[in-house]
Design an enzyme around this catalytic site. Structure first.
Site, PDB file in Angstrom:
ATOM      1  N   HIS A  78       0.818  -1.222   0.000  1.00 20.50           N
ATOM      2  CA  HIS A  78       0.000   0.000   0.000  1.00 20.50           C
ATOM      3  C   HIS A  78       0.851   1.273   0.000  1.00 20.50           C
ATOM      4  O   HIS A  78       0.337   2.360  -0.301  1.00 20.50           O
ATOM      5  CB  HIS A  78      -0.918   0.048   1.228  1.00 20.50           C
ATOM      6  CG  HIS A  78      -2.010  -0.979   1.220  1.00 20.50           C
ATOM      7  ND1 HIS A  78      -2.841  -1.174   0.149  1.00 20.50           N
ATOM      8  CD2 HIS A  78      -2.399  -1.870   2.177  1.00 20.50           C
ATOM      9  CE1 HIS A  78      -3.702  -2.146   0.431  1.00 20.50           C
ATOM     10  NE2 HIS A  78      -3.453  -2.582   1.656  1.00 20.50           N
ATOM     11  N   ASP A 118      -2.650 -10.650  -1.960  1.00 22.92           N
ATOM     12  CA  ASP A 118      -3.235 -10.067  -0.751  1.00 22.92           C
ATOM     13  C   ASP A 118      -4.698  -9.726  -1.037  1.00 22.92           C
ATOM     14  O   ASP A 118      -5.048  -9.367  -2.168  1.00 22.92           O
ATOM     15  CB  ASP A 118      -2.455  -8.795  -0.386  1.00 22.92           C
ATOM     16  CG  ASP A 118      -2.831  -8.215   0.969  1.00 22.92           C
ATOM     17  OD1 ASP A 118      -2.056  -8.379   1.920  1.00 22.92           O
ATOM     18  OD2 ASP A 118      -3.903  -7.573   1.065  1.00 22.92           O
ATOM     19  N   HIS A 120      -6.313  -7.218  -0.295  1.00 26.74           N
ATOM     20  CA  HIS A 120      -6.470  -5.801  -0.624  1.00 26.74           C
ATOM     21  C   HIS A 120      -5.678  -5.458  -1.891  1.00 26.74           C
ATOM     22  O   HIS A 120      -4.627  -6.056  -2.147  1.00 26.74           O
ATOM     23  CB  HIS A 120      -5.980  -4.919   0.532  1.00 26.74           C
ATOM     24  CG  HIS A 120      -6.668  -5.187   1.824  1.00 26.74           C
ATOM     25  ND1 HIS A 120      -6.111  -5.984   2.809  1.00 26.74           N
ATOM     26  CD2 HIS A 120      -7.876  -4.780   2.296  1.00 26.74           C
ATOM     27  CE1 HIS A 120      -6.948  -6.052   3.835  1.00 26.74           C
ATOM     28  NE2 HIS A 120      -8.022  -5.340   3.545  1.00 26.74           N
ATOM     29  N   ASP A 211      -4.293 -12.578   3.977  1.00 28.18           N
ATOM     30  CA  ASP A 211      -5.559 -12.145   4.569  1.00 28.18           C
ATOM     31  C   ASP A 211      -6.767 -12.588   3.745  1.00 28.18           C
ATOM     32  O   ASP A 211      -7.899 -12.288   4.105  1.00 28.18           O
ATOM     33  CB  ASP A 211      -5.578 -10.629   4.807  1.00 28.18           C
ATOM     34  CG  ASP A 211      -4.930  -9.846   3.692  1.00 28.18           C
ATOM     35  OD1 ASP A 211      -4.611 -10.440   2.641  1.00 28.18           O
ATOM     36  OD2 ASP A 211      -4.721  -8.630   3.862  1.00 28.18           O
TER      37      ASP A 211
END
Length: 319
Positions: A78, A118, A120, A211
């Site tokens: 990120h 991931d 996200h 995740d």
């Protein structure tokens, strides 16, 4: 120096000095950013994480290691050019990719595939290579029509790169929770693997967040350890098996442990059997994959063919 080739100098200086602040200043500074936390160990950890991924990527590229896993924290995908974000301080994978491409031409790494599984979207990595055809970036993530972190439209499938990098940015945006092995395998078989074969990377860097694993309540998806092992096995056929995994997100220690262990066994050559009796992707998965293929087929003709028909699909989960 290598971090500054990806991040703004002001950003590097902030992370370098952050741990010298007292705890109230740490909290005050963290509030200026999106989902960022600082502690007395943040500076050292951030530099160690970035350096670790550089080091193992270099060893794999040089043939000293066949593959590697960097068990690092903080995660990185990120982190943007000028700011930390989403628990990420430096973009570890982007720094390593840039290092191989621009600092070590002697290693012969001219094309890099970055796979981000991931749950996200890897917004920071996407933005850093958005116009660079040397990097094929593939992110599969929950999008939920923009309602899932990081809540940005550029996680959509229509964001495919810019200028000479058009077609080299691939987003597979799930529409809801509960996606599991079958959905990810479908994305691999019908998007990632055909494009990876055409791209023919020299090395694969894997932003390995866990995740999306079963049991992780933040991601609320259902990939099993064997599912991760299968996804990784399918990548071993490229780049002479040269894969560097770098840990990203993951919020259930047991899920992370079991998933990383399954991946480590694959990289060490262990055989596994996938016991997943219900390999049925969601209807929405099939629709998303078709949209992604339609968006990219101009750049990757291999995606122009029709998807298989009469596939057994699951209906969208209800909440």
């Amino acid at each position: 120096k290598y971090i500054a080739s990806v991040h703004a100098r002001k950003h590097v200086d902030l992370i370098r000095k952050i741990s010298s602040k007292d705890s109230s200043d740490l909290k005050k500074t963290a509030k200026k950013f999106d989902s960022v936390y600082f502690s007395k160990g943040s500076s050292e950890s951030a530099f160690l994480a970035a350096g670790s991924v550089i080091e193992v990527a270099e060893k794999v590229a040089a043939g000293e290691l066949s593959s590697a896993i960097a068990l690092v924290r903080p995660p990185g995908h990120h982190a943007e050019h000028s700011k930390p974000m989403g628990f990420c301080l430096f973009n570890n994978v982007a720094i390593a990719a840039n290092y191989l491409l621009n600092e070590r031409p002697d290693l012969g790494i001219n094309k890099i595939l970055i796979v981000d599984w991931d749950v996200h979207h890897g917004n920071g990595t996407q933005n850093m290579f958005y116009s660079d055809p040397r990097v094929l970036f593939f992110s599969v993530h929950r999008y939920d029509y923009g309602r899932f972190y990081p809540y940005e439209a550029d996680a959509s499938h229509v964001f495919i790169g810019d200028e000479t990098g058009r077609g080299y940015n691939i987003n597979v945006p799930w529409e809801h929770a509960k996606c599991g092995d079958a959905d990810y395998v479908a994305a691999w078989d019908h998007v990632l693997l055909p494009v990876a074969e055409a791209f023919d990377p020299d090395i694969i860097l894997l932003s390995a967040g866990f995740d999306a694993a079963r049991g992780d309540h933040m991601g609320d998806c259902c990939i099993t350890p064997n599912g991760y092992a299968l996804l990784l096995t399918k990548l071993l056929g490229f780049a002479k098996g040269r894969i560097v995994m770098a840990l990203e997100g993951g919020y259930n220690p047991e899920s992370i442990a079991n998933s990383v262990c399954a991946c480590a066994k694959v990289l060490l050559g262990d055989k596994f059997t996938l016991n997943s009796p219900e390999m049925q992707p969601f209807e929405s998965t099939w629709r998303v994959i078709q949209m992604v293929r339609d968006e990219l087929k101009t750049y990757w003709p291999v995606l122009s063919s029709k998807l298989p028909e009469n596939v057994s699909l699951r209906s969208t989960p209800s909440y």
